[in-house]
Scaffold this motif. Structure first.
Motif, PDB file in Angstrom:
ATOM      1  N   GLU A 110       0.838  -1.208   0.000  1.00 43.93           N
ATOM      2  CA  GLU A 110       0.000   0.000   0.000  1.00 43.93           C
ATOM      3  C   GLU A 110       0.867   1.249   0.000  1.00 43.93           C
ATOM      4  OE1 GLU A 110      -1.016  -1.795   3.564  1.00 43.93           O
ATOM      5  OE2 GLU A 110      -0.952  -3.214   1.921  1.00 43.93           O
ATOM      6  N   TRP A 209      10.794   6.905  14.016  1.00 44.13           N
ATOM      7  CA  TRP A 209       9.441   6.496  13.635  1.00 44.13           C
ATOM      8  C   TRP A 209       9.157   5.047  13.990  1.00 44.13           C
ATOM      9  CZ3 TRP A 209      10.216   2.532  10.233  1.00 44.13           C
ATOM     10  CH2 TRP A 209      11.448   2.520   9.549  1.00 44.13           C
TER      11      TRP A 209
ATOM     12  N   ASN B  84      -5.773   0.538   4.194  1.00 40.96           N
ATOM     13  CA  ASN B  84      -4.713   0.631   5.214  1.00 40.96           C
ATOM     14  C   ASN B  84      -3.932   1.932   5.141  1.00 40.96           C
ATOM     15  OD1 ASN B  84      -5.127  -1.910   6.432  1.00 40.96           O
ATOM     16  ND2 ASN B  84      -4.072  -2.892   4.740  1.00 40.96           N
ATOM     17  N   ALA B  85      -4.434   2.901   4.387  1.00 38.34           N
ATOM     18  CA  ALA B  85      -3.866   4.243   4.292  1.00 38.34           C
ATOM     19  C   ALA B  85      -2.545   4.309   3.533  1.00 38.34           C
ATOM     20  CB  ALA B  85      -3.708   4.890   5.665  1.00 38.34           C
ATOM     21  N   GLY B  86      -1.681   3.287   3.694  1.00 38.40           N
ATOM     22  CA  GLY B  86      -0.395   3.324   2.993  1.00 38.40           C
ATOM     23  C   GLY B  86       0.424   4.541   3.346  1.00 38.40           C
ATOM     24  N   LEU B  87       0.398   4.918   4.614  1.00 37.72           N
ATOM     25  CA  LEU B  87       1.170   6.091   5.035  1.00 37.72           C
ATOM     26  C   LEU B  87       2.659   5.783   4.986  1.00 37.72           C
ATOM     27  CD1 LEU B  87      -0.889   7.346   8.092  1.00 37.72           C
ATOM     28  CD2 LEU B  87      -1.070   7.997   5.688  1.00 37.72           C
ATOM     29  N   PHE B  88       3.453   6.833   4.892  1.00 40.96           N
ATOM     30  CA  PHE B  88       4.898   6.678   4.982  1.00 40.96           C
ATOM     31  C   PHE B  88       5.246   6.584   6.456  1.00 40.96           C
ATOM     32  CE2 PHE B  88       5.082   9.304   0.868  1.00 40.96           C
ATOM     33  CZ  PHE B  88       4.802   8.168   0.127  1.00 40.96           C
ATOM     34  N   GLN B  89       5.581   5.369   6.889  1.00 40.57           N
ATOM     35  CA  GLN B  89       5.767   5.151   8.328  1.00 40.57           C
ATOM     36  C   GLN B  89       6.961   5.911   8.880  1.00 40.57           C
ATOM     37  OE1 GLN B  89       7.300   1.019   9.030  1.00 40.57           O
ATOM     38  NE2 GLN B  89       6.599   0.691   6.957  1.00 40.57           N
ATOM     39  N   HIS B  90       7.867   6.360   7.990  1.00 41.35           N
ATOM     40  CA  HIS B  90       9.072   7.040   8.469  1.00 41.35           C
ATOM     41  C   HIS B  90       8.901   8.552   8.504  1.00 41.35           C
ATOM     42  CE1 HIS B  90       9.219   7.085   4.140  1.00 41.35           C
ATOM     43  NE2 HIS B  90      10.243   7.903   4.121  1.00 41.35           N
ATOM     44  N   ARG B  91       7.705   9.022   8.171  1.00 40.56           N
ATOM     45  CA  ARG B  91       7.483  10.463   8.203  1.00 40.56           C
ATOM     46  C   ARG B  91       6.375  10.811   9.194  1.00 40.56           C
ATOM     47  NH1 ARG B  91       7.774  12.367   1.883  1.00 40.56           N
ATOM     48  NH2 ARG B  91       9.933  11.739   1.525  1.00 40.56           N
ATOM     49  N   THR B  99       3.215  15.743   1.603  1.00 38.12           N
ATOM     50  CA  THR B  99       4.058  15.116   0.578  1.00 38.12           C
ATOM     51  C   THR B  99       3.895  15.748  -0.814  1.00 38.12           C
ATOM     52  OG1 THR B  99       3.939  13.029   1.765  1.00 38.12           O
ATOM     53  CG2 THR B  99       4.688  12.935  -0.502  1.00 38.12           C
ATOM     54  N   VAL B 100       2.658  15.755  -1.317  1.00 44.62           N
ATOM     55  CA  VAL B 100       2.473  16.243  -2.684  1.00 44.62           C
ATOM     56  C   VAL B 100       2.742  17.755  -2.785  1.00 44.62           C
ATOM     57  CG1 VAL B 100       0.869  16.454  -4.612  1.00 44.62           C
ATOM     58  CG2 VAL B 100       0.949  14.346  -3.297  1.00 44.62           C
ATOM     59  N   MET B 103       6.343  18.169  -3.128  1.00 41.79           N
ATOM     60  CA  MET B 103       6.838  17.767  -4.449  1.00 41.79           C
ATOM     61  C   MET B 103       6.495  18.809  -5.503  1.00 41.79           C
ATOM     62  SD  MET B 103       6.683  13.690  -5.037  1.00 41.79           S
ATOM     63  CE  MET B 103       4.953  13.424  -4.764  1.00 41.79           C
ATOM     64  N   TYR B 132       4.158   9.863  14.642  1.00 40.59           N
ATOM     65  CA  TYR B 132       4.427   8.971  13.521  1.00 40.59           C
ATOM     66  C   TYR B 132       3.247   8.015  13.354  1.00 40.59           C
ATOM     67  CZ  TYR B 132       9.148  10.740  13.311  1.00 40.59           C
ATOM     68  OH  TYR B 132      10.219  11.556  13.150  1.00 40.59           O
ATOM     69  N   TYR B 134       2.743   4.886  13.385  1.00 46.60           N
ATOM     70  CA  TYR B 134       2.513   3.754  14.280  1.00 46.60           C
ATOM     71  C   TYR B 134       1.830   4.174  15.580  1.00 46.60           C
ATOM     72  CZ  TYR B 134       6.280   4.757  17.664  1.00 46.60           C
ATOM     73  OH  TYR B 134       7.045   5.311  18.649  1.00 46.60           O
ATOM     74  N   ARG B 148      -3.983  13.518   3.194  1.00 50.65           N
ATOM     75  CA  ARG B 148      -2.832  13.527   2.288  1.00 50.65           C
ATOM     76  C   ARG B 148      -3.296  13.623   0.835  1.00 50.65           C
ATOM     77  NH1 ARG B 148       1.348   8.528   2.321  1.00 50.65           N
ATOM     78  NH2 ARG B 148      -0.493   7.459   1.556  1.00 50.65           N
TER      79      ARG B 148
END
Lengths: 232, 377
Positions: A110, A209, B84-91, B99-100, B103, B132, B134, B148
């Motif tokens: 995803e 994170w 599941n949103a597909g979020l960037f877990q590291h941001r 994000t966009v 960019m 974050y 999680y 987002r």
């Protein structure tokens, strides 16, 4: 402990100097290996069929004894540090390529789809999304590669004093001073532990994170590779 | 407007995911693609932003073939929300939302302000900005996913089963939130789901797809329920489509009566007067207390429960009927916004209202085609 730090002058370095050389000879190859492994892993993920042969080649390279590399390389690079470092860099690939490839591959679908849908190109997605998320796995690979590299530098003593702390072991035999061998072993071990701790600290800094307890959402390199690397 | 023009997606192994599909997706409304797994709904969605390229046919966005647009520009002009949103877990949450815009070259400050604005819009507390993914619940993560997608204010929103992975209570909250946001923003939304109830609740238009990527029916939800095109659609809609269709009929035309409604402190003769077999007793403010069987005596603690009341105007005929069915007396209680009783209505009266609503809607009272086939088979 008399003469423990009394390094024979033919080694041309103080104790601290030997540590510096040792770190250089051990860490530069890991860094080079990382630079090589990053695009290799990207290619392996882009073209799935490439992964098994690449893994095969790195494993074969890993199986070549360093002495054999020295015999071949010495014609080109002579009795230099470079001759020691080239095989070490190649050895690190056997851990780093799968660590990065598997770490990157473990990024949830995803997340990748979302990135693509937001207009990330392949390279930007690799650098800004996949690699950062694979960071824990990459660092786990680096820990194995670094520890292995630090212990392997010593074989450089075989090609004329290019083994850094390993040279102390040769000197211990030559001058019948066993305390120098003990120095070499202990110092190498301490270096490995300190570098490992530094990498753990780096991971902490890079991954605010990550859940502090339990790491179910992040990737670890394959278990057998960790053991394979550590066994060498 | 997005026009899908006889699009086919055939994979090299011969599988046909989408088969000559044509759809006109109206602007500023929610169009739902619904169907069982393997019906090509996600493939269709992904062809709109070119994550999948069609084998044949074309997709037009405002009259222009999407194939002719640069792919990154096309995608940045379409928000995308995924399961599941597909979020960037590291941001952080704020960085995920920004994000966009980042960019697209927005400054840090402007992107951060935009993220804060969107968090408020989707109902996220500002204190979550620095967290974050999680650290958030599934429902909160999905809200971030929506924020987002909206960040660069794209006219089009593509949503791929965005609410399937959260529990039913949270899902209902997210659906209501989406409808509210859509009221405010008026995006062109293409929404993929396998849940027909979700499709009926959210869709202005609903496209039902069947296995092999063929269109079974494309209609507004009320029409889908009243007039399923074939046995497949009827099956897919489920057993109680007649009841569910009542959701589309307003309850404000119901004829309410206040005859059996009496305050608790009314004189005794009113409580025993002839008329309906039950009386609805209210408190001094006019709020319902319960039903009293005619002739029975005793305090308010002996009253029968009145069930869940409905609000004429806000609730549908389905809600009214549900109240009447749940009520031990067969009468539904109507209340105003403050919970005061405005009247009661019997199942029989609701039944008449349903019949006249059907007539007014021009619905076919004869059994649908699919039913005939089943009887025949």
């Amino acid at each position: 402990m008399n003469g423990f730090f009394d390094i024979p002058s033919d080694l041309q370095h103080s104790w601290a100097g030997l540590i510096g050389v040792h770190l250089r000879e051990a860490l530069l190859p890991v860094a080079a290996g990382l630079l090589l492994a990053l695009p290799l892993a990207l290619l392996c993920n882009r073209f799935r069929w490439l992964y098994p042969p690449v893994l095969g080649v790195t494993t074969v390279l890993y199986a070549v004894p360093s002495l054999a590399f020295f015999v071949v390389l010495i014609d080109w690079t002579g009795q230099t540090e470079l001759t020691v470092m080239i095989p070490l860099a190649l050895y690190s690939l056997v851990v780093l390529v799968p660590a990065i490839a598997d770490g990157v591959r473990s990024v949830p679908d995803e997340t990748l789809s979302a990135a693509t849908a937001m207009g990330f190109g392949t390279v930007r997605r690799y650098l800004q999304v996949q690699l950062p998320i694979a960071a824990p796995a990459v660092i786990a690979g680096l820990r194995v590669a670094t520890a292995s590299s630090i212990s392997l530098v010593s074989v450089g003593a075989l090609i004329g004093n290019q083994g850094a702390l390993g040279n102390l072991m040769a000197a211990a035999q030559k001058y019948d001073r066993p305390e120098l061998a003990a120095n070499a072993v202990l110092t190498t071990a301490v270096l490995a532990v300190v570098c490992d701790a530094a990498l753990v600290a780096l991971r902490r800094v890079l991954t605010p994170w990550m859940p502090r307890s339990g790491r179910k959402r992040t990737a670890a390199p394959r278990e057998e590779l960790l053991t394979k690397g550590a066994a060498r | 407007m997005i026009r899908i023009d006889s699009v086919t997606k055939r994979y090299p192994d011969g599988t046909v995911a989408v088969d000559r599909l044509s759809l006109e997706i109206p602007d500023r409304s929610i169009t739902v693609l619904v169907g069982p797994s393997g019906c090509g709904k996600t493939t269709t969605l992904r062809m709109i932003n070119r994550m999948v390229e069609p084998t044949e046919g074309r997709i037009l966005l405002d009259g222009e073939d999407v194939q002719r647009r640069p792919v990154t520009a096309l995608r940045r002009g379409m928000g995308y929300v995924i399961q599941n949103a597909g979020l960037f877990q590291h941001r952080t949450i704020a960085d995920n939302i920004a994000t966009v815009p980042r960019m697209l070259g927005w400054g840090k400050q402007r992107a951060r302000e935009r993220a804060a604005e969107l968090m408020e819009r989707v109902g996220l507390d500002a204190s979550l900005a620095k967290r974050y993914p999680y650290q958030l619940s599934g429902g909160q993560q999905q809200r971030v996913g929506v924020a987002r997608a909206l960040a660069a204010d794209p006219p089009v929103l593509l949503m791929d089963e965005p609410f399937s992975a959260v529990d039913p209570v949270v899902r209902k909250g997210l659906q209501d939130e989406l409808l509210r946001i859509q009221d405010e923003l008026g995006k062109t939304i293409v929404f993929v789901t396998h849940d027909i109830d979700e499709a009926i609740k959210l869709g202005t238009m609903v496209a039902v797809l069947r296995e092999g990527g063929r269109l079974a029916q494309y209609a507004p939800p009320a029409e889908l329920l009243s007039d399923p095109a074939d046995a497949f659609v009827e099956d897919f809609l489920g057993a109680d489509r007649g009841i569910r269709r009542l959701s589309f009929f307003a309850s404000d035309a119901l004829e309410l009566t206040t005859d059996p409604v009496v305050p608790a402190d009314a004189p005794a003769e009113r409580l025993t007067a002839a008329g309906a077999p039950y009386l609805l007793v209210t408190d001094a403010d006019g709020r319902p207390l319960g039903w009293r069987e005619r002739g029975s005596t005793g305090g308010t603690e002996r009253l029968l429960p009145y069930g869940r009341p409905f609000r004429p105007g806000t609730d549908s005929l389905r809600a009214a009927l549900d109240c009447a069915v749940l009520s031990p007396t067969g009468w539904a209680v109507a209340v105003d916004a403050d919970g005061r009783v405005t009247g009661v209505v019997s199942q029989q009266t609701i039944g008449e209202a349903i019949r006249s609503a059907h007539t007014a809607a021009g619905a076919h009272s004869a059994p649908a085609r699919g039913e005939d086939e089943k009887v025949a088979g």
